[in-house]
Design a protein around this motif. Structure first.
Motif, PDB file in Angstrom:
ATOM      1  N   GLN A 177       4.621  24.960  10.179  1.00 34.26           N
ATOM      2  CA  GLN A 177       3.187  25.258  10.111  1.00 34.26           C
ATOM      3  C   GLN A 177       2.391  24.089   9.535  1.00 34.26           C
ATOM      4  O   GLN A 177       1.238  23.872   9.910  1.00 34.26           O
ATOM      5  N   PHE A 178       2.994  23.321   8.639  1.00 31.35           N
ATOM      6  CA  PHE A 178       2.325  22.126   8.120  1.00 31.35           C
ATOM      7  C   PHE A 178       2.071  21.123   9.251  1.00 31.35           C
ATOM      8  O   PHE A 178       0.982  20.535   9.354  1.00 31.35           O
ATOM      9  N   ILE A 179       3.061  20.950  10.102  1.00 33.83           N
ATOM     10  CA  ILE A 179       2.908  20.031  11.235  1.00 33.83           C
ATOM     11  C   ILE A 179       1.773  20.499  12.155  1.00 33.83           C
ATOM     12  O   ILE A 179       0.960  19.701  12.630  1.00 33.83           O
ATOM     13  N   LEU A 180       1.690  21.804  12.387  1.00 34.54           N
ATOM     14  CA  LEU A 180       0.616  22.340  13.227  1.00 34.54           C
ATOM     15  C   LEU A 180      -0.758  22.125  12.583  1.00 34.54           C
ATOM     16  O   LEU A 180      -1.728  21.795  13.268  1.00 34.54           O
ATOM     17  N   MET A 181      -0.853  22.335  11.268  1.00 32.73           N
ATOM     18  CA  MET A 181      -2.134  22.136  10.579  1.00 32.73           C
ATOM     19  C   MET A 181      -2.635  20.701  10.725  1.00 32.73           C
ATOM     20  O   MET A 181      -3.795  20.462  11.050  1.00 32.73           O
ATOM     21  N   ILE A 182      -1.739  19.746  10.475  1.00 34.58           N
ATOM     22  CA  ILE A 182      -2.128  18.343  10.583  1.00 34.58           C
ATOM     23  C   ILE A 182      -2.475  17.999  12.032  1.00 34.58           C
ATOM     24  O   ILE A 182      -3.424  17.241  12.300  1.00 34.58           O
ATOM     25  N   SER A 183      -1.740  18.589  12.992  1.00 33.71           N
ATOM     26  CA  SER A 183      -2.033  18.336  14.410  1.00 33.71           C
ATOM     27  C   SER A 183      -3.438  18.813  14.759  1.00 33.71           C
ATOM     28  O   SER A 183      -4.173  18.154  15.512  1.00 33.71           O
ATOM     29  N   GLY A 184      -3.824  19.971  14.223  1.00 29.50           N
ATOM     30  CA  GLY A 184      -5.179  20.478  14.472  1.00 29.50           C
ATOM     31  C   GLY A 184      -6.249  19.532  13.960  1.00 29.50           C
ATOM     32  O   GLY A 184      -7.267  19.290  14.635  1.00 29.50           O
ATOM     33  N   PHE A 185      -6.036  18.982  12.768  1.00 29.15           N
ATOM     34  CA  PHE A 185      -6.986  18.003  12.236  1.00 29.15           C
ATOM     35  C   PHE A 185      -7.047  16.756  13.124  1.00 29.15           C
ATOM     36  O   PHE A 185      -8.121  16.238  13.422  1.00 29.15           O
ATOM     37  N   LEU A 186      -5.869  16.273  13.524  1.00 34.46           N
ATOM     38  CA  LEU A 186      -5.807  15.008  14.246  1.00 34.46           C
ATOM     39  C   LEU A 186      -6.511  15.073  15.600  1.00 34.46           C
ATOM     40  O   LEU A 186      -7.179  14.116  16.006  1.00 34.46           O
ATOM     41  N   VAL A 187      -6.375  16.200  16.311  1.00 36.19           N
ATOM     42  CA  VAL A 187      -7.023  16.279  17.625  1.00 36.19           C
ATOM     43  C   VAL A 187      -8.550  16.230  17.465  1.00 36.19           C
ATOM     44  O   VAL A 187      -9.247  15.636  18.307  1.00 36.19           O
ATOM     45  N   VAL A 188      -9.063  16.820  16.391  1.00 39.04           N
ATOM     46  CA  VAL A 188     -10.509  16.767  16.140  1.00 39.04           C
ATOM     47  C   VAL A 188     -10.940  15.344  15.825  1.00 39.04           C
ATOM     48  O   VAL A 188     -11.940  14.835  16.364  1.00 39.04           O
TER      49      VAL A 188
END
Length: 591
Positions: free
Chosen positions: A201-212
């Motif tokens: 879930q940490f990886i998903l959270m950071i991925s969400g930030f990065l795409v923005v």
């Protein structure tokens, strides 16, 4: 969608939710299924056969996954939605939390962690019985359970509401799905499942930030433009050394107040303590905390850049002032649908990342609540086998999963997500941190002093906390930055221009109690509670014979251990220098 760079959304804000497609729901569902699968995997591995395996992962975890789990557990949807909105409205001064994180990790790793490891405890509140008495342990357990249930309700409900109002994502469907999935994998897989789902879930959270961040940089022609626009908008002002404790965010409130707020989480909160106590050694526990610091910095930096991305896109048409969204916490999902809605599945990735933060926090809370219930309320009174205790723990996971869902229904009365969450930790966590500090740092601290300090600290902080909620501080205390609607292209909307070039003027005079006491920065709630508890605890302990008691040295902060760290690293550095230092050349004597 390049037109979003300088103008409000091309799509009708009232129809923005139409851009959340079936594929986005599939991405979100895949995240839930994968999280549940981790619980099933560890259930088949037999973690429920032993209570120690189920609750503490057999004390065999390594520093890497625990570090990511520590980061994910309390950097949840509060961070994904609340921090970017904070940066958008108030600027990047919130980034000074990075200093508080560093101080907090150092104290947790070098003061509290060695004491817990020496004692071999499972529940952090077991320390209170060993240091004081069983009644103090019960008080600590009840305060932790109250704090965790309240916080978990906010974490479940608030992001669900924000995403529902922007994306059309089903409100109570997502609330129930979050609670059920968390309870499912917590119950089946124990602490190991919680830790490894946190990593995912940490990886998903950071991925969400990065795409923005990446999409905004593409729209704006590079991150340099985003930074430059933030500078012109006053968002890069970070250093404010105003010592006034009534000012919402300054260097001192963020660095000092933030340290005490987060120390109340990492130093004494079971949800965090349980993870690093599950490491295979003291060294792995310390490394987990220090590696977690890197994770906290990465997460904070990503959230700050996301907040600047929101400002860069909407600097000429603020969605909040223009009534496109009803609360600042909705700005981040609104931006995602606006600039990423043309890429099916990407908004779903962001939603999955947001709910991953929720899942990591809720699962950690449920697991910790079950652990302290068994360790502090069941084991001291009922003799059960290891297998029976494991089954009781599973039952507690289910019970607290249901309770947290009920609390989510009550969280609708809470305002801003980020401030509400940190205020709760200050009101309850600060006095409890003071009790632990008296025990660990003062050899003369006793139960009478600790309990007296706890009552005084809690009542005082509760008073200011309730008062600040009822009488919010005026704008000249919070200093919101200018927001503009002059670029909004829909004249039929009723829009209030909010274009200012100076700080908000002071409001009309208020009673002194409201204008001063209730305007105390929410980040000082924990600091105030800790100091009052510590001071009263020390005085009452001295007055009630604390100097005459004998205290086991294992229960106190080991100054020798702390300074031994420096000796250890100094000796290793000297040895390394000896190895790399070039050998002196021997010049042969002339014949």
């Amino acid at each position: 969608m390049s037109s979003s760079a300088t103008t409000p959304p091309v799509v009708d804000p009232n129809r923005l939710s139409d851009r959340f497609t079936i594929l986005d729901y599939v991405v979100f569902g895949a995240m839930l299924v994968f999280s549940a699968a981790i619980g099933i995997f560890y259930a088949f591995r037999g973690v429920h056969k032993s209570h120690d395996d189920y609750v503490m992962a057999g004390r065999s975890l390594t520093c890497g996954p625990v570090a990511l789990s520590l980061t994910a557990s309390f950097m949840s949807a509060v961070t994904v939605l609340g921090t970017p909105a904070e940066i958008y409205r108030f600027g990047i001064s919130f980034g000074l939390f990075s200093i508080a994180y560093a101080i907090m990790v150092l104290i947790s790793a070098e003061v509290f962690l060695p004491v817990y490891y020496r004692l071999g405890i499972t529940s952090a509140y077991e320390y209170l019985e060993l240091r004081y008495n069983k009644y103090m342990r019960l008080v600590g357990t009840v305060m932790f359970m109250t704090l965790t249930v309240l916080y978990t309700g906010i974490v479940i409900y608030s992001p669900s509401l924000a995403l529902n109002q922007v994306t059309g994502f089903q409100l109570w469907g997502s609330v129930v799905a979050t609670g059920v999935v968390c309870t499912f994998y917590c119950t089946l897989g124990g602490l190991k499942a919680v830790v490894w789902t946190d990593v995912f879930q940490f990886i998903l959270m950071i991925s969400g930030f990065l795409v923005v961040i990446v999409r905004t940089a593409i729209i704006k022609g590079g991150l340099g433009t985003v930074i430059d626009e933030a500078r012109h908008g006053g968002r890069l002002r970070i250093w404010d050394f105003n010592p006034n404790p009534l000012q919402r965010h300054t260097f001192w409130t963020l660095a000092v107040g933030g340290t005490f707020t987060w120390l109340g989480i990492y130093g004494i909160n079971q949800s965090q303590v349980q993870r690093y106590l599950a490491c295979r050694s003291l060294l792995h526990g310390k490394l987990a905390l220090y590696l977690n610091l890197v994770g906290l910095w990465i997460t904070l930096s990503s959230a700050v850049m996301s907040g600047l991305s929101i400002y860069s896109i909407y600097k000429d048409c603020d969605p909040w002032t223009a009534k496109y969204v009803s609360a600042p916490d909705q700005l981040m999902p609104y931006l995602v649908l606006d600039i990423l809605g043309d890429f099916p599945g990407i908004p779903g990735l962001f939603v999955a990342g947001t709910y991953s933060g929720t899942l990591s926090t809720v699962s950690s809370s449920i697991n910790a609540l079950a652990a302290v219930t068994v360790e502090d309320l069941v084991k001291p009174h009922i003799k059960l086998s290891e297998a029976s205790l494991s089954w009781v723990s599973m039952g507690m996971n289910i019970l607290f999963g249901v309770i947290c869902l009920f609390m989510a229904a009550m969280a609708s009365a809470v305002g801003a997500l980020l401030q509400a969450a940190l205020s709760i930790f200050g009101i309850l966590g600060g006095p409890l941190l003071g009790v632990f500090s008296v025990g660990v740092l003062l050899p003369f601290g006793n139960a009478k002093g600790a309990f007296s300090g706890l009552i005084c600290g809690f009542l005082l902080v509760l008073w200011v906390g309730i008062g600040s909620h009822k009488y919010p501080p005026p704008p000249h205390r919070t200093l919101p930055l200018p927001l503009s609607t002059q670029g909004c292209r829909r004249p039929n909307l009723t829009v209030v221009e909010h274009i200012t070039t100076t700080l908000p003027p002071p409001t009309s005079p208020r009673p002194a109690l409201q204008d001063y006491w209730y305007s105390l920065s929410y980040l000082y709630f924990s600091t105030l509670g800790t100091f009052v508890t510590f001071f009263v605890g020390a005085v009452i302990s001295l007055a009630t014979g604390g100097l005459n008691q004998e205290v086991d040295r294992k229960l106190l902060f080991g100054k020798e251990e702390f300074f031994a760290n420096f000796v250890y690293w100094k000796s290793n550095c000297v040895a390394l220098l000896e190895k790399i230092r070039p050998m002196p050349q021997v010049v042969p004597e002339e014949g």
